[in-house]
Design a protein around this motif. Structure first.
Motif, PDB file in Angstrom:
ATOM      1  N   MET A   1      49.417  27.361  23.214  1.00  0.00           N
ATOM      2  CA  MET A   1      47.963  27.516  22.563  1.00  0.00           C
ATOM      3  C   MET A   1      47.408  28.771  23.382  1.00  0.00           C
ATOM      4  SD  MET A   1      47.979  25.217  20.436  1.00  0.00           S
ATOM      5  CE  MET A   1      46.094  25.339  19.835  1.00  0.00           C
ATOM      6  N   ASN A   2      47.018  29.715  22.469  1.00  0.00           N
ATOM      7  CA  ASN A   2      46.522  31.337  22.837  1.00  0.00           C
ATOM      8  C   ASN A   2      45.230  30.799  23.878  1.00  0.00           C
ATOM      9  OD1 ASN A   2      48.504  32.298  21.284  1.00  0.00           O
ATOM     10  ND2 ASN A   2      47.150  33.064  19.696  1.00  0.00           N
ATOM     11  N   ASN A   3      44.566  29.983  23.410  1.00  0.00           N
ATOM     12  CA  ASN A   3      43.196  29.614  24.016  1.00  0.00           C
ATOM     13  C   ASN A   3      43.374  28.990  25.366  1.00  0.00           C
ATOM     14  OD1 ASN A   3      41.680  30.767  21.650  1.00  0.00           O
ATOM     15  ND2 ASN A   3      41.467  28.698  20.857  1.00  0.00           N
ATOM     16  N   GLU A   4      44.377  28.298  25.534  1.00  0.00           N
ATOM     17  CA  GLU A   4      44.519  27.408  26.708  1.00  0.00           C
ATOM     18  C   GLU A   4      45.002  28.408  27.932  1.00  0.00           C
ATOM     19  OE1 GLU A   4      46.953  24.382  26.233  1.00  0.00           O
ATOM     20  OE2 GLU A   4      45.475  23.152  25.056  1.00  0.00           O
ATOM     21  N   VAL A   5      45.891  29.429  27.633  1.00  0.00           N
ATOM     22  CA  VAL A   5      46.505  30.445  28.252  1.00  0.00           C
ATOM     23  C   VAL A   5      45.459  31.478  28.719  1.00  0.00           C
ATOM     24  CG1 VAL A   5      48.119  32.153  28.523  1.00  0.00           C
ATOM     25  CG2 VAL A   5      48.985  30.166  27.519  1.00  0.00           C
ATOM     26  N   ARG A   6      44.687  31.982  27.560  1.00  0.00           N
ATOM     27  CA  ARG A   6      43.672  32.690  27.781  1.00  0.00           C
ATOM     28  C   ARG A   6      42.544  32.367  28.984  1.00  0.00           C
ATOM     29  NH1 ARG A   6      41.999  33.200  22.988  1.00  0.00           N
ATOM     30  NH2 ARG A   6      43.607  34.776  22.086  1.00  0.00           N
ATOM     31  N   THR A   7      42.161  31.079  28.770  1.00  0.00           N
ATOM     32  CA  THR A   7      41.178  30.581  29.714  1.00  0.00           C
ATOM     33  C   THR A   7      41.708  30.527  31.029  1.00  0.00           C
ATOM     34  OG1 THR A   7      40.259  29.112  27.995  1.00  0.00           O
ATOM     35  CG2 THR A   7      40.107  28.535  30.164  1.00  0.00           C
ATOM     36  N   LEU A   8      43.034  30.184  31.264  1.00  0.00           N
ATOM     37  CA  LEU A   8      43.798  30.398  32.459  1.00  0.00           C
ATOM     38  C   LEU A   8      43.651  31.477  33.169  1.00  0.00           C
ATOM     39  CD1 LEU A   8      45.177  28.895  34.855  1.00  0.00           C
ATOM     40  CD2 LEU A   8      47.368  29.255  33.455  1.00  0.00           C
ATOM     41  N   PHE A   9      44.031  32.483  32.300  1.00  0.00           N
ATOM     42  CA  PHE A   9      44.069  33.764  32.917  1.00  0.00           C
ATOM     43  C   PHE A   9      42.711  34.483  33.267  1.00  0.00           C
ATOM     44  CE2 PHE A   9      48.274  35.543  30.751  1.00  0.00           C
ATOM     45  CZ  PHE A   9      48.881  34.344  31.504  1.00  0.00           C
ATOM     46  N   ARG A  10      41.835  34.229  32.280  1.00  0.00           N
ATOM     47  CA  ARG A  10      40.180  34.489  32.485  1.00  0.00           C
ATOM     48  C   ARG A  10      39.814  33.828  33.955  1.00  0.00           C
ATOM     49  NH1 ARG A  10      36.879  34.526  27.082  1.00  0.00           N
ATOM     50  NH2 ARG A  10      35.389  35.498  28.473  1.00  0.00           N
ATOM     51  N   SER A  11      40.158  32.806  34.241  1.00  0.00           N
ATOM     52  CA  SER A  11      39.512  32.268  35.367  1.00  0.00           C
ATOM     53  C   SER A  11      40.119  33.224  36.717  1.00  0.00           C
ATOM     54  CB  SER A  11      40.031  30.871  35.626  1.00  0.00           C
ATOM     55  OG  SER A  11      41.539  30.707  35.854  1.00  0.00           O
ATOM     56  N   TYR A  12      41.054  33.758  36.667  1.00  0.00           N
ATOM     57  CA  TYR A  12      41.635  34.487  37.806  1.00  0.00           C
ATOM     58  C   TYR A  12      40.801  35.840  37.789  1.00  0.00           C
ATOM     59  CZ  TYR A  12      45.384  31.750  39.453  1.00  0.00           C
ATOM     60  OH  TYR A  12      46.135  30.709  40.137  1.00  0.00           O
ATOM     61  N   ALA A  13      40.355  36.386  36.462  1.00  0.00           N
ATOM     62  CA  ALA A  13      39.714  37.613  36.547  1.00  0.00           C
ATOM     63  C   ALA A  13      38.246  37.362  36.530  1.00  0.00           C
ATOM     64  CB  ALA A  13      40.212  38.297  35.436  1.00  0.00           C
ATOM     65  N   ALA A  14      37.593  36.286  36.855  1.00  0.00           N
ATOM     66  CA  ALA A  14      36.214  35.881  36.579  1.00  0.00           C
ATOM     67  C   ALA A  14      35.460  37.124  37.188  1.00  0.00           C
ATOM     68  CB  ALA A  14      35.806  34.526  36.645  1.00  0.00           C
ATOM     69  N   ASN A  15      35.556  37.309  38.396  1.00  0.00           N
ATOM     70  CA  ASN A  15      34.720  38.267  39.219  1.00  0.00           C
ATOM     71  C   ASN A  15      35.006  39.625  39.228  1.00  0.00           C
ATOM     72  OD1 ASN A  15      33.155  35.862  39.877  1.00  0.00           O
ATOM     73  ND2 ASN A  15      34.701  35.345  41.451  1.00  0.00           N
ATOM     74  N   ALA A  16      36.013  40.093  38.228  1.00  0.00           N
ATOM     75  CA  ALA A  16      36.638  41.468  38.400  1.00  0.00           C
ATOM     76  C   ALA A  16      35.936  42.268  37.337  1.00  0.00           C
ATOM     77  CB  ALA A  16      38.228  41.422  38.427  1.00  0.00           C
ATOM     78  N   GLY A  17      35.120  41.723  36.482  1.00  0.00           N
ATOM     79  CA  GLY A  17      34.434  42.820  35.470  1.00  0.00           C
ATOM     80  C   GLY A  17      34.960  42.614  34.130  1.00  0.00           C
ATOM     81  N   PRO A  18      34.200  43.068  33.082  1.00  0.00           N
ATOM     82  CA  PRO A  18      34.652  42.834  31.905  1.00  0.00           C
ATOM     83  C   PRO A  18      35.934  43.571  31.436  1.00  0.00           C
ATOM     84  CG  PRO A  18      32.820  44.546  32.026  1.00  0.00           C
ATOM     85  CD  PRO A  18      33.020  43.936  33.343  1.00  0.00           C
ATOM     86  N   ASP A  19      36.219  44.649  31.924  1.00  0.00           N
ATOM     87  CA  ASP A  19      37.480  45.407  31.712  1.00  0.00           C
ATOM     88  C   ASP A  19      38.627  44.578  31.985  1.00  0.00           C
ATOM     89  OD1 ASP A  19      36.236  47.419  30.707  1.00  0.00           O
ATOM     90  OD2 ASP A  19      36.476  48.640  32.396  1.00  0.00           O
TER      91      ASP A  19
END
Length: 258
Positions: free
Chosen positions: A145-163
């Motif tokens: 599922m794209n959403n699940e993988v995307r959510t996991l990846f975004r948790s690692y970049a949560a404090n690194a900015g919108p880019d």
């Protein structure tokens, strides 16, 4: 000389001996009838038991024939698998291994760079954890599922900015698409298959059975499967599972930087 007894009601006397003979004759007839009836029931029961034995023998024979047919089909399947199907699984296993090593792991390590830490051991542990969790989402779910993988990846970049958030989010969809395409091609082989994450915690690491995660020590027992094995039941794994024990740095061995 025959003796008669006058009845109180004035009826003619009875022949007692004749009455007794008639009585015993009737009783004998009844017993004979009962005996004949019991014989017929016994004979019927014997015939019924014989019929049941015959039917049971037919059922057992049919089941034996069915079992023989299934065994023949099983053996035929194994023979087919040893030919073209096995070659197909070897090719698909290579494709799986390339997908993991050239896409999944590099993408995870890219995502992990957005989580900053001053401690190398912490970074190594988080890299391993990200790869393990990503593999669970990609190869454990049906479909990935794209959403699940995307959510996991975004948790690692949560404090690194919108880019950074946009970058890691863009990695999820093509990764899931490749995994689902591989899953569909494997299903077309028509043989049983699984990506195997199962290993008993505390098992001793063996290079003959497993691959070792790049920053793990081979001196400790297994804690996790990081990358699953490619398994077809009844055959040795086409790709062995990659496992994690503890970080090699904890044993004083040189750290392998990814």
């Amino acid at each position: 000389m025959t003796t008669y007894q006058t009845q109180p009601d004035g009826e003619p006397p009875h022949d007692v001996a004749g009455a007794m003979a008639q009585y015993f004759g009737d009783m004998g007839t009844r017993f004979t009838n009962y005996a004949n009836q019991l014989h017929r029931l016994s004979q019927q029961r014997h015939e019924d038991l014989g019929q049941l034995r015959h039917e049971l023998a037919e059922v057992v024979h049919a089941q034996d024939a069915r079992l023989t047919d299934l065994l023949q089909r099983h053996n035929q399947l194994r023979e087919e698998l040893s030919g073209a199907a096995e070659e197909r699984h070897h090719a698909l296993a290579t494709r799986f291994n390339d997908l993991v090593q050239l896409r999944v792991v590099p993408d995870c390590l890219t995502v992990a760079t957005y989580y900053l830490s001053k401690h190398e051991t912490e970074m190594q542990d988080r890299r391993m954890t990200l790869v393990r969790r990503t593999c669970r989402l990609l190869f454990g779910a049906l479909p990935a599922m794209n959403n699940e993988v995307r959510t996991l990846f975004r948790s690692y970049a949560a404090n690194a900015g919108p880019d950074a958030d946009k970058h890691v989010s863009s990695l999820a969809e093509p990764l899931c698409a490749e995994v689902n395409a591989l899953r569909a091609d494997i299903a077309e082989t028509g043989t049983a298959f699984r990506w195997d994450f199962e290993v008993r915690p505390g098992s001793v690491y063996s290079p003959e059975k497993y691959l070792l995660w790049q920053s793990a020590s081979d001196q400790a027992t297994i804690r996790h499967v990081v990358i699953p094995a490619y398994v077809v039941p009844g055959r040795p794994p086409y790709v062995r599972a990659t496992v994690f024990t503890v970080l090699a740095a904890q044993f004083g061995t040189p750290v392998q930087h990814p």
